[in-house]
Design a protein around this motif. Structure first.
Motif, mmCIF file in Angstrom:
data_model
loop_
_atom_site.group_PDB
_atom_site.id
_atom_site.type_symbol
_atom_site.label_atom_id
_atom_site.label_comp_id
_atom_site.label_asym_id
_atom_site.label_seq_id
_atom_site.Cartn_x
_atom_site.Cartn_y
_atom_site.Cartn_z
ATOM 1 N N ILE A 2 15.242 -59.001 -22.229
ATOM 2 C CA ILE A 2 13.811 -58.894 -22.983
ATOM 3 C C ILE A 2 13.374 -59.952 -21.493
ATOM 4 N N GLU A 3 11.875 -59.157 -21.214
ATOM 5 C CA GLU A 3 11.165 -59.272 -20.832
ATOM 6 C C GLU A 3 10.351 -59.900 -20.794
ATOM 7 N N SER A 4 9.255 -61.085 -20.475
ATOM 8 C CA SER A 4 8.380 -61.500 -20.436
ATOM 9 C C SER A 4 6.776 -60.665 -20.093
ATOM 10 N N PRO A 5 5.817 -60.840 -21.465
ATOM 11 C CA PRO A 5 4.869 -60.366 -21.084
ATOM 12 C C PRO A 5 4.211 -60.782 -19.697
ATOM 13 N N LEU A 6 4.186 -60.899 -18.968
ATOM 14 C CA LEU A 6 3.794 -61.599 -17.585
ATOM 15 C C LEU A 6 4.803 -60.574 -16.562
ATOM 16 N N THR A 7 5.824 -61.041 -16.635
ATOM 17 C CA THR A 7 6.747 -59.710 -15.750
ATOM 18 C C THR A 7 6.111 -58.402 -16.049
ATOM 19 N N THR A 8 6.285 -58.094 -17.206
ATOM 20 C CA THR A 8 6.235 -56.743 -17.643
ATOM 21 C C THR A 8 4.661 -56.464 -16.864
ATOM 22 N N ALA A 9 3.620 -57.284 -16.926
ATOM 23 C CA ALA A 9 2.130 -57.035 -16.445
ATOM 24 C C ALA A 9 2.345 -56.660 -14.801
ATOM 25 N N ALA A 10 3.098 -57.555 -14.410
ATOM 26 C CA ALA A 10 3.443 -58.166 -12.882
ATOM 27 C C ALA A 10 3.724 -56.130 -12.436
ATOM 28 N N ALA A 11 4.797 -56.302 -13.702
ATOM 29 C CA ALA A 11 5.494 -54.625 -12.979
ATOM 30 C C ALA A 11 4.350 -53.391 -12.752
ATOM 31 N N LYS A 12 3.862 -53.627 -14.267
ATOM 32 C CA LYS A 12 2.445 -52.345 -14.399
ATOM 33 C C LYS A 12 1.724 -52.701 -13.319
ATOM 34 N N ALA A 13 1.199 -53.812 -12.645
ATOM 35 C CA ALA A 13 0.301 -54.030 -11.978
ATOM 36 C C ALA A 13 0.977 -53.163 -10.359
ATOM 37 N N LEU A 14 2.377 -53.438 -10.388
ATOM 38 C CA LEU A 14 3.025 -52.727 -9.122
ATOM 39 C C LEU A 14 2.854 -51.979 -8.793
ATOM 40 N N ILE A 15 2.893 -50.616 -10.146
ATOM 41 C CA ILE A 15 2.661 -49.258 -10.089
ATOM 42 C C ILE A 15 1.891 -49.540 -9.571
ATOM 43 N N ALA A 16 0.672 -49.540 -10.249
ATOM 44 C CA ALA A 16 -0.509 -49.352 -9.891
ATOM 45 C C ALA A 16 -0.760 -49.525 -8.597
ATOM 46 N N VAL A 592 14.545 -44.993 -2.948
ATOM 47 C CA VAL A 592 13.250 -44.037 -2.046
ATOM 48 C C VAL A 592 12.270 -45.308 -2.735
ATOM 49 N N ALA A 593 11.648 -46.069 -3.500
ATOM 50 C CA ALA A 593 10.799 -46.934 -3.908
ATOM 51 C C ALA A 593 10.241 -47.971 -3.204
ATOM 52 N N MET A 594 11.562 -48.492 -2.514
ATOM 53 C CA MET A 594 11.764 -49.256 -1.553
ATOM 54 C C MET A 594 10.978 -48.865 -0.214
ATOM 55 N N SER A 595 11.014 -47.622 0.343
ATOM 56 C CA SER A 595 10.856 -47.193 1.544
ATOM 57 C C SER A 595 9.574 -46.600 1.552
ATOM 58 N N LYS A 596 8.819 -46.685 0.716
ATOM 59 C CA LYS A 596 7.924 -45.544 0.736
ATOM 60 C C LYS A 596 6.900 -46.414 -0.323
ATOM 61 N N GLY A 597 7.371 -47.528 -1.359
ATOM 62 C CA GLY A 597 6.446 -47.966 -2.133
ATOM 63 C C GLY A 597 6.222 -49.837 -1.701
ATOM 64 N N ASN A 598 7.473 -49.752 -0.599
ATOM 65 C CA ASN A 598 6.987 -51.546 0.248
ATOM 66 C C ASN A 598 7.533 -52.113 -0.690
ATOM 67 N N LEU A 599 8.355 -51.715 -1.576
ATOM 68 C CA LEU A 599 9.056 -52.988 -2.203
ATOM 69 C C LEU A 599 10.426 -53.461 -2.386
ATOM 70 N N GLU A 600 10.977 -54.759 -2.816
ATOM 71 C CA GLU A 600 11.987 -55.181 -3.216
ATOM 72 C C GLU A 600 12.873 -54.483 -3.599
ATOM 73 N N ARG A 601 14.680 -54.698 -3.533
ATOM 74 C CA ARG A 601 15.699 -54.058 -4.246
ATOM 75 C C ARG A 601 15.087 -54.266 -6.148
ATOM 76 N N GLU A 602 14.332 -55.669 -6.387
ATOM 77 C CA GLU A 602 14.385 -55.466 -7.825
ATOM 78 C C GLU A 602 12.950 -55.532 -7.961
ATOM 79 N N GLU A 603 12.426 -55.401 -7.394
ATOM 80 C CA GLU A 603 10.227 -54.650 -7.547
ATOM 81 C C GLU A 603 11.048 -53.522 -7.674
#
Length: 622
Positions: A2-16, A592-603
């Motif tokens: 179960i993810e916290s609202p903060l984690t979910t919000a951060a992930a959504k901001a990541l996509i944006a 692909v997400a790591m290389s094209k989005g400059n993300l860490e593996r967990e992100e």
């Protein structure tokens, strides 16, 4: 998790925040999306391939434990704690240690081909008094003769079940009369479809779909055989708001092979004259022999053959301790009884685990391995598994698939089935229950055609199954799609492409990455995807040339993957085996997400998790 609202919000901001990473097209490009690019290893590439140091192929899973000791080390439990939780005192961790004050006796094993092929390791001696022996299971099935003959052995009601009173005190004659009163006048041919009480599809029953055409898609030399079927569903019962859909799946009720059923009857010494004779069968509880019926007592008119053929799985599940307990109870040979009792005791847990986790053992093999055990059919049926439907994805667009035959228009659905094989103690290998049934029906159809029969009467008992499964539910009429599959997992995507290529506004909005072993023998549906197939599909071979897997092509197509992942209504579909392909593709998408989005593996992992929640990343694996 179960993810916290903060984690979910951060992930959504990541996509944006990664939206600006969508690859842009040159101004003179003819389309708004990237095209499939040639990888360096492709035989079709015009430029010479770069010489790279070959890398060792990685396994799809990480090995973290090879023994019970490894698991104990990971969990941090003491030996006593682990043994008690794992197997109740008969674990392999006990080794050769013998508790004080316990007498041991030699264990003599049966000597026949069926038993020897089990390949089990038994101790030379076992305790004279075994502990933890499972109780004899309740008998929930019984057969009774009916007071008067019926005109047809297949007369059934939709459920054919009669609820018993609280005390269950109903005379056989009264029960039979109630069962007869509840029956309809409709006759079913149980040679081509199951009895009505199976009914996995309320309010409709299993429909015998006639094979319109059948052909083998693979060629000689292929590691696995794959067949294509066109099934005639012209007269399938109408259902409001539940039509066949692109990406949907049908349910198939595949029976046990007749020779297997007769072999079990022979081993149990069931007389031939009663195998097909009508009988009144009673069950005290449970859903069996229905598939998705209510949990309740039942009384229904059937035959022993129909019950064993259509309702009992004789080969797909490993035996349970209750099965061994029933066999032990009725074994007349003392040596066999001792071995069977050992297998359902605490001391025999290690050997029992070996037979549970090894190759599947059929009911027929067990009866041959312990020939002195001939339990009553009712007791054996009480502990065997329900024969469940198998599901197969449609491989066409069912809305526009019609053919003319006999001056009539026939509606068709199409499926592809790969034959699964495993080892067998008598024949060397045997086919899976469902795929083996399909292959037998295909051979019957093709042999009849070869003999000059114009319209062979061969059927597949099916029902409209999963028309709201993820593949069908998330298919949309617009938006770019990337379809990734291997083996027969590519079949449902053929319907996706057929639908898309008929729509002018969806040109250049669908791409396929197909993983196969060898294009010369097992590339299914080559040339059958519609116009512009060469522009939308890339085939990756693992057994020819450099030998690459489809997950490697996902990394090569990183620009295209990232474009679709971030496009409005963009969707990435994955279909195929979860072992190897499914896990490998998921790792490739994270890369692909790591290389094209400059993300860490967990992100990157969270990125795809959110895409999955939004219905933009759909994985249908098995």
């Amino acid at each position: 998790m179960i993810e916290s609202p903060l984690t979910t919000a951060a992930a959504k901001a990541l996509i944006a925040s990664t939206g600006g990473c969508i690859p842009s097209e040159p101004s003179n490009a003819p389309s708004v999306a990237p095209s499939l690019t040639f990888s360096d290893e492709s035989d079709d590439a015009e430029e010479p391939a770069r010489t790279e140091k070959p890398r060792q192929r990685r396994a799809s899973t990480r090995l973290i434990a090879q023994s019970a000791r490894d698991i104990q080390r990971i969990t941090g439990e003491t030996t006593a704690e682990f043994v008690g939780r794992c197997c109740g005192g008969g674990c392999c961790l006990m080794g050769n240690k013998r508790p004080a004050g316990v007498d041991y006796v030699p264990l003599v094993l049966p000597d026949n081909a069926a038993f020897n092929s089990l390949g089990l390791k038994f101790p030379d001696e076992i305790p004279a008094k075994l502990s933890g022996i499972v109780d004899m299971p309740d008998k929930i099935v019984s057969f009774k003769s009916i007071p008067r003959p019926l005109s047809s052995p297949s007369l059934q009601t939709s459920d054919s079940g009669i609820s018993m009173g609280p005390d269950g005190d109903v005379s056989p004659t009264a029960s039979a009369e109630k069962a007869l009163e509840a029956m309809t006048l409709e006759s079913l041919d149980t040679a081509i479809q199951p009895p009505k009480f199976v009914q996995p599809h309320p309010p409709y029953h299993v429909y015998p779909a006639k094979i319109h055409t059948a052909r083998e898609l693979t060629k000689g030399g292929a590691e696995k055989r794959t067949y294509h079927f066109d099934l005639d569903v012209t007269s399938y019962p109408d259902e409001e708001s539940n039509d066949f859909k692109v990406g949907g799946a049908i349910g198939v009720v595949a029976p046990n092979e007749d020779s297997v059923v007769d072999d079990v009857f022979d081993r149990l010494m069931v007389p031939r004259f009663i195998r097909d004779k009508q009988t009144l069968m009673s069950t005290t509880n449970g859903r069996w022999p229905t598939v998705w019926g209510d949990d309740k007592p039942r009384e229904l008119v059937t035959t022993r053959r129909d019950v064993l053929k259509w309702c009992t799985d004789l080969q797909s599940y490993p035996p349970t301790k209750t099965v061994f307990r029933v066999l032990a109870e009725h074994a007349t040979d003392e040596l066999e009884k001792k071995v069977l009792t050992f297998l359902c005791s605490a001391q025999g847990q290690g050997t029992f685990c070996d037979i549970r986790t090894g190759p599947h053992v059929t009911v027929s093999q067990l009866l041959h391995a312990f020939p002195s055990s001939q339990p009553p059919l009712e007791e054996l049926l009480s502990v065997l598994q329900q024969l469940m439907p198998r599901f197969y994805s449609l491989s066409n667009d069912p809305h526009d698939s019609y053919q003319m035959r006999d001056q009539k228009q026939h509606r068709l659905i199409e499926i592809a089935v790969t034959v699964h094989e495993t080892s067998d103690w008598r024949k060397g290998s045997r086919t899976g229950l469902g795929s083996g049934f399909f292959e037998r029906q295909a051979r019957r159809f093709l042999d009849a055609q070869a003999a000059g029969e114009a319209n062979p009467e061969v059927y597949i008992p099916m029902f409209k199954g999963l028309m709201a499964n993820p593949l069908a539910k998330e298919f949309n009429s617009d938006g770019p799609m990337l379809l990734i599959g291997a083996g027969v997992g590519i079949a449902p995507f053929r319907g996706f492409v057929q639908r898309r290529l008929k729509q002018a506004n969806c040109a250049n909005k669908v791409w396929v990455l197909q993983g196969i072993r060898d294009s010369l023998v097992d590339e299914i549906y080559s040339g059958e995807w519609g116009v512009h197939e060469e522009e939308v599909k890339r085939v990756v071979q693992s057994r020819r040339g450099e030998g690459r897997y489809v997950q490697e092509e996902v990394r090569n197509q990183a620009d295209l993957v990232w474009y679709i992942a971030n496009a409005v209504d963009g969707r990435v579909f994955v279909c195929g085996s979860s072992k190897g392909m499914g896990e490998g593709v998921e790792d490739a998408l994270i890369d692909v997400a790591m290389s094209k989005g400059n993300l860490e593996r967990e992100e990157a992992r969270n990125f795809w998790d959110l895409k999955k929640e939004a219905g933009q990343y759909i994985a249908e694996t098995w």
